[in-house]
Structure formats: structure tokens, C-alpha cells
Write an enzyme that holds these catalytic residues in place. Structure first.
Site, PDB file in Angstrom:
ATOM      1  CG  ASN A   1      -2.135   0.911   1.022  1.00 14.58           C
ATOM      2  OD1 ASN A   1      -2.055   1.908   0.319  1.00 14.58           O
ATOM      3  ND2 ASN A   1      -3.241   0.600   1.644  1.00 14.58           N
ATOM      4  CG  ASP A   2       1.564   3.121   3.700  1.00 15.72           C
ATOM      5  OD1 ASP A   2       0.529   3.716   3.359  1.00 15.72           O
ATOM      6  OD2 ASP A   2       1.712   2.591   4.811  1.00 15.72           O
ATOM      7  CB  VAL A   3       5.985   0.511  -0.687  1.00 16.81           C
ATOM      8  CG1 VAL A   3       6.493   0.409   0.739  1.00 16.81           C
ATOM      9  CG2 VAL A   3       5.190  -0.721  -1.078  1.00 16.81           C
TER      10      VAL A   3
ATOM     11  CE1 TYR B   1       0.825  -0.683  11.690  1.00 11.76           C
ATOM     12  CE2 TYR B   1       2.950   0.397  11.508  1.00 11.76           C
ATOM     13  CZ  TYR B   1       2.012  -0.267  12.258  1.00 11.76           C
ATOM     14  OH  TYR B   1       2.260  -0.521  13.583  1.00 11.76           O
ATOM     15  CB  ALA B   2       1.570   5.705   6.255  1.00  9.58           C
TER      16      ALA B   2
END
Length: 464
Positions: free
Chosen positions: A393-395, A433-434
Site C-alpha cells: 500500500n504505502d510503498v 499502515y501510514a
């Protein structure tokens, strides 16, 4: 056991630890590196075990606690799933720090047993080593506990900040130095206990402002701290193996932290002092339900892949949670049979700790030459037909390149949006997660596949 023989065996264990680190630097040699580390630790523990002076009482106590600790550690390691490995590492770091604090307390209360002098008249060098070991150990313990709570979801992964936080951290660090100075001058037991208490507090304060997206760096940083704590106590105990091991862990952890900070566009000094990644999040998440998304099923995904000439797989934490690595390998094998080129793109902080995805792919026997790091493969997305994002997700969030207010702004991300088609496997549109929304969900070339990662991958394979 003679002192000379102990020194030689400790030196051998140190060499094995160095070989272990070298082996762990590459997936191809990681198993051999682990073996070197196990042998080195076995030698070090055995030598220490045989060096216990009083074989009537001390030997028995060491044997009892070695059996208890070994049994608990083996049980936890056997039962722990790969998804919880970061939490396990954080927990182990906390134990290393706590052990350093306990040894420092023992040495301060009973210096005669450690050949450090007498109470109130401890050698200056030993007192400095003891103070440093206790302080770093306490910081490691409380910081690792907070990291564990955040990773486990017991505590919110969002940054916890307040006004004057950096100033308070700086003042507490100065206070630790002042306490250490006066402790060495007066050898006051009150100052020693205050030093430990302040160190516990600053470990807590350093980690709470760190956001979830930066947690992999925290794990690496705490790994370094635990090593330096062990090295400091190694000097107190005059144990060569502990000094060597601690220095290796501390320096390698610091180097890894620096590499990760560089890869995430973070300041290394901010990592050490705490408070990085604590940017206020943008309020753009509130209307995400109103933004249109295209969703599909396994049949749609299989159709796109069958008509592709190249596919890039982007694994993330969602793959780890679903334990989908074996199903993914089966799907890739099917694609290869249709002469479709397949590669894997790994972000340095994909998952919850460095190397998390590499370990999972290795477990599924994915060939190492098909796995590429971000710098090696990021330019290939523009020429690929399909990007198959499985739980990352965030990456993959383009916001990292466009929104200065985002907590992940400046972090290099995988350029999956440049592919002709993006297949994104995720249970829902929930943030990563961010804690921020992913703009990739709403791109014209993105097809969302809402399902469990393992189930969806298996269904795609059937359709292929």
C-alpha cells in the site's frame, strides 16, 4: 577452562559472527550465514557456561535459567507466524536492553563479584561503561516495548506528538550526560537509579512520535541500540564475545538504519533523536468513498495477464497476512508457461521490517534472479503491461511524490502507476499502515480486486 583457551574460542565465535553477517547480506548465502551465527553463538554460550567459577551453585543456576530461556525462546519462535516477525524482533530487542540494565544494576550493587572494586569505590572506567550500558539498555527496552505495541496494534500506529517534544528530548539527553558525570564523581546510588529512570523515559519519548510508515527504520535503529547496550555491558563483564557481538550488531544496525533512511528520504539524525515521520496528515482521506474506483474479479485479472508480455509483481504486507506467497509462486509459474516475462519488485521497507518480503518469497522458492530492489526495477514499470500489487500500500502511493503534507512525502515509492494496467489486490479501500489514502486506487489504469490475497491469487491461477 583456562583464560587463554576461552579467549581463543571467543575469537573464533567472533569470526563466525562476522561470517554470519556477510552471509546474511544476500538471499543466496543467508542460510549459510544463519548456520555460522548458530555455531558461533553455541561456542560463545558454551565457553561462558564453562567459565562459571562455582560449580556447586552458579553452574546449577546458569543451567536452570538457560533451560528456561531456551525453552521459552524456542516455543515462541516455533509458534510465531511470519507476519508477526517484526513484533518478535522488537520484543527480543527489549529483552537485550533489559538484560543490559539488570547486569549494570548487579555490577553497581555488588562490584566485588565483578572485580570492579567495592561499593562506593568502583573503578572509574567500569563506572562509565556501566552507566552507558544501563542508559542505552533502558532506552532500548522502553523504545522496543512501544514499537512492539504499535506493531501489534495494541497502540495506535499514528504519531503521538506534543509541543516542545524535541526540546524535551534534547534536555533529557543532556540530563543523562550530567547524571553520568556526577555519578562517576560521587558514585551515589540515587543518581544511578535516576539515570536509569530518565533513560527509560527518553526511550518512550523517542518512539511515540514515529508513524507507522517509518516503523521498519525503528526496528533497525533499536537493533543497533541493543548491540551497543550489549557491548557496553561486555566491558563491565570483561567478556570478549559480548563486546565483539555487541559491536557487530550495533554497527551493522546503524549502517542498515542509514541505508534505510537514505532510501526513505529521512534524516539519519532525526531517526536517532526521534520525532521523524510525525507530519500532520492531510485531510484528503475523508471523501475517499466518493471517488470512483474500478473493481474486477479473477477472470478480469487473468484476461489482462494472458494478453500481457511482461508482468511485475509487487508484494506487500497483505501478502504476508494472507500467507499468499506459495499461491503467488504457482500463479507466476503458470504465467511463465505462457511465455510471459515475470519480475518481482521489492521496496526496501515493504512489510514491517527490512527483508520481510525477501524472506517470504524465498520461503516459496522464488528464484533470486527474478527479485529486484526498487532502484533496479523502478524504470521498468513504464514498459510493463501489468503490475500485480498484492497487499502493498504505502510503498506504491503516488502521494509520496506529490503531497508535501503527507507523512510519506519524499519517500521513494514503486512507480506502478506507470504500467499500462495495475491490478491491486486488497480487502478494502482502507489506508495502509501510514494511515493515509492511496491515490493509486483511483487511477484510470487501476483495477481493484477486493478479496483475500491468497484466495484471489488462487482464483486467477484457475482462470489462467
Amino acid at each position: 577452562m583456562s583464560a587463554n583457551l576461552s579467549a581463543i574460542l571467543y575469537l573464533i565465535s567472533g569470526v563466525l559472527f562476522i561470517l554470519a553477517l556477510r552471509g546474511l547480506s544476500s538471499p543466496e548465502t543467508s542460510r549459510q550465514g544463519n548456520l555460522f551465527g548458530i555455531i558461533g553463538m553455541l561456542i560463545a554460550v558454551t565457553v561462558t557456561f564453562l567459565s562459571v567459577g562455582n560449580f556447586t551453585t552458579g553452574f546449577i543456576f546458569v543451567l536452570i535459567f538457560l533451560a528456561i530461556g531456551g525453552s521459552v525462546g524456542a516455543f515462541i519462535a516455533y509458534r510465531i507466524p511470519m507476519t508477526a516477525m517484526p513484533e518478535l524482533v522488537a520484543g527480543f530487542h527489549s529483552l537485550v536492553g533489559l538484560a543490559a540494565v539488570f547486569v549494570a544494576i548487579s555490577a553497581f550493587i555488588n562490584p566485588v563479584a565483578f572485580n570492579l572494586g567495592t561499593p562506593g569505590n568502583i573503578k572509574l572506567a567500569s563506572l562509565i561503561e556501566m552507566a552507558i550500558g544501563a542508559a542505552v539498555g533502558a532506552i532500548t527496552f522502553s523504545g522496543s516495548v512501544i514499537a512492539f505495541l504499535k506493531l501489534q496494534g495494541i497502540m495506535s500506529g499514528a504519531p503521538i506528538t506534543f509541543k516542545g517534544q524535541h526540546l524535551l528530548n534534547a534536555l533529557l539527553l543532556i540530563l543523562i550526560l550530567i547524571l553520568t558525570f556526577y555519578l562517576c564523581s560521587t558514585q551515589s546510588s540515587n543518581l544511578f537509579w535516576i539515570l536509569i529512570a530518565v533513560s527509560f523515559l527518553i526511550g518512550f519519548l523517542i518512539i511515540i512520535p514515529i508513524g507507522g510508515a517509518d516503523m521498519p527504520v525503528v526496528i533497525s535503529m533499536l537493533n543497533s541500540y541493543s548491540g551497543w547496550a550489549a557491548a557496553g555491558i561486555g566491558f563491565t563483564l570483561e567478556n570478549t564475545a559480548l563486546i565483539i557481538t555487541g559491536a557487530l550488531v550495533g554497527s551493522s544496525g546503524a549502517i542498515l538504519s542509514y541505508i534505510m533512511c537514505k532510501g526513505m528520504n529521512r534524516s539519519f539524525f532525526n531517526v536517532i533523536l526521534g520525532g521523524f515521520g510525525a507530519t500532520e496528515q492531510a485531510s484528503g482521506n475523508q471523501n475517499k468513498e466518493q471517488r470512483p474506483v474500478k473493481s474486477g474479479n479473477a477472470d478480469d485479472a487473468a484476461f489482462l495477464m494472458k494478453n500481457a508480455s511482461s508482468v511485475i509483481i509487487v508484494p506487500g504486507y497483505g501478502m504476508a497476512v494472507a500467507q499468499a506467497q506459495h499461491a503467488l509462486r504457482e500463479m507466476v509459474d503458470t504465467l511463465k508457461k505462457n511465455d510471459i516475462k515475470v519480475s518481482y519488485a521489492i521496496h526496501p521497507v515493504a512489510g514491517r521490517m527490512p527483508g520481510h518480503m525477501n524472506v517470504l518469497l524465498a520461503e516459496a522458492n522464488v528464484p533470486y534472479d527474478e527479485v529486484f530492489e526498487l532502484e533496479e526495477i523502478n524504470n521498468d514499470f513504464a514498459n510493463a503491461d501489468v503490475a500485480f500489487v498484492i497487499g502493498a500500500n504505502d510503498v506504491t502511493n503516488p502521494v509520496a511524490k506529490t503531497d508535501p503534507q503527507s507523512p510519506i512525502y519524499g519517500m521513494p515509492v514503486l512507480d506502478v502507476e506507470k504500467c499500462k494496467s495495475v491490478l491491486f489486490v486488497k480487502r478494502s479501500l482502507s489506508p495502509g499502515y501510514a494511515g493515509i489514502d492511496n491515490d493509486l486506487f483511483y487511477k484510470e489504469n487501476t483495477l481493484m480486486l477486493f478479496a483475500d490475497a491468497k484466495k484471489m491469487t488462487e482464483d486467477i491461477t484457475k482462470n489462467l
